[in-house]
Write a protein that holds these residues in place. Structure first.
Motif, short mmCIF file in Angstrom:
data_model
loop_
_atom_site.label_atom_id
_atom_site.label_comp_id
_atom_site.label_asym_id
_atom_site.label_seq_id
_atom_site.Cartn_x
_atom_site.Cartn_y
_atom_site.Cartn_z
N LEU A 37 33.36 47.05 21.94
CA LEU A 37 34.38 46.34 22.81
C LEU A 37 36.03 45.62 22.29
CD1 LEU A 37 33.12 46.38 26.39
CD2 LEU A 37 34.46 47.92 24.70
N GLU A 38 35.51 44.36 21.25
CA GLU A 38 35.98 43.22 20.36
C GLU A 38 37.71 44.57 18.92
OE1 GLU A 38 34.34 40.08 19.87
OE2 GLU A 38 34.20 39.08 21.16
N ALA A 39 35.84 44.88 18.34
CA ALA A 39 36.20 46.91 17.98
C ALA A 39 37.54 46.95 18.01
CB ALA A 39 35.07 46.65 17.33
N ALA A 124 40.12 28.46 25.32
CA ALA A 124 40.82 29.77 25.00
C ALA A 124 41.00 29.50 26.59
CB ALA A 124 39.46 30.41 24.94
N LYS A 125 40.50 29.28 27.30
CA LYS A 125 40.60 29.95 28.60
C LYS A 125 41.97 29.03 29.59
CE LYS A 125 38.88 26.30 31.03
NZ LYS A 125 37.71 25.72 32.57
N GLY A 132 49.49 34.52 30.65
CA GLY A 132 49.30 35.07 31.82
C GLY A 132 48.87 35.80 32.06
N LEU A 133 47.18 35.67 31.65
CA LEU A 133 46.45 36.77 31.43
C LEU A 133 45.56 36.23 32.05
CD1 LEU A 133 44.24 37.09 27.98
CD2 LEU A 133 46.47 38.90 29.39
N SER A 142 38.46 37.38 24.39
CA SER A 142 39.07 38.51 23.87
C SER A 142 40.49 37.36 22.90
CB SER A 142 40.26 39.58 24.04
OG SER A 142 41.45 39.66 23.66
N VAL A 143 40.99 35.81 23.52
CA VAL A 143 41.74 35.29 23.08
C VAL A 143 41.03 34.59 22.16
CG1 VAL A 143 43.26 33.09 24.45
CG2 VAL A 143 43.07 35.29 25.28
#
Length: 167
Positions: A37-39, A124-125, A132-133, A142-143
């Motif tokens: 999924l990351e890729a 990261a959070k 804005g996520l 992802s971040v």
């Protein structure tokens, strides 16, 4: 009675052994799916940046998407139309004294700005929230991947506690 008890214990042991094996395999399967999924997210972001710039090459992107999602390996694009991340190029290069933020993709520049503007080490959070996520693990991961990649390439610093600071 003792015979029935022995049979029950053996059957129970087999069932529990199978359960333990399935539970051991589950994290590896989950990690493999997260990596796929990351890729896929990277390929999608590259495509979106290219489409926003007005020149998507659908055949090359279809090959890259198939490769990232476990399809047949794509042949890397060669020539003047190659984009960052294609043909073994790094999407985010190693930082050097002459490196400029303008050479990074937009989302990385935004993340660098958030880290630079922080009041201290950021998780990261925290960065995801500033973007804005929502705090869903998929968004934060992802971040986190982008932060980790930026730290590995020398753009920002990572503390042992997994927080990020400007260099």
């Amino acid at each position: 009675m003792a015979q029935n008890l022995m049979v029950w214990m053996l059957e129970r042991r087999v069932v529990l052994s199978e359960c333990v094996e399935r539970l051991r395999k589950e994290p590896a399967d989950t990690e493999a799916e997260v990596a796929r999924l990351e890729a896929s997210e990277v390929v999608y972001q590259q495509y979106q940046e290219d489409a926003d710039a007005g020149h998507p090459d659908s055949a090359a992107w279809q090959q890259a998407l198939e490769e990232a999602t476990g399809g047949e390996p794509a042949v890397p694009a060669q020539g003047p139309g190659a984009t960052p991340g294609a043909a073994g190029q790094l999407l985010i290069g190693h930082h050097s004294p002459g490196s400029r933020l303008e050479g990074l993709p937009g989302d990385y520049r935004t993340i660098m700005g958030i880290v630079a503007g922080g009041d201290g080490p950021l998780q990261a959070k925290d960065v995801a929230r500033e973007l804005g996520l929502d705090a869903a693990p998929a968004k934060v991961e992802s971040v986190r991947g982008k932060l980790r990649k930026s730290a590995e390439r020398g753009w920002i610093a990572r503390t042992p506690a997994g927080r990020y600071l400007p260099r």
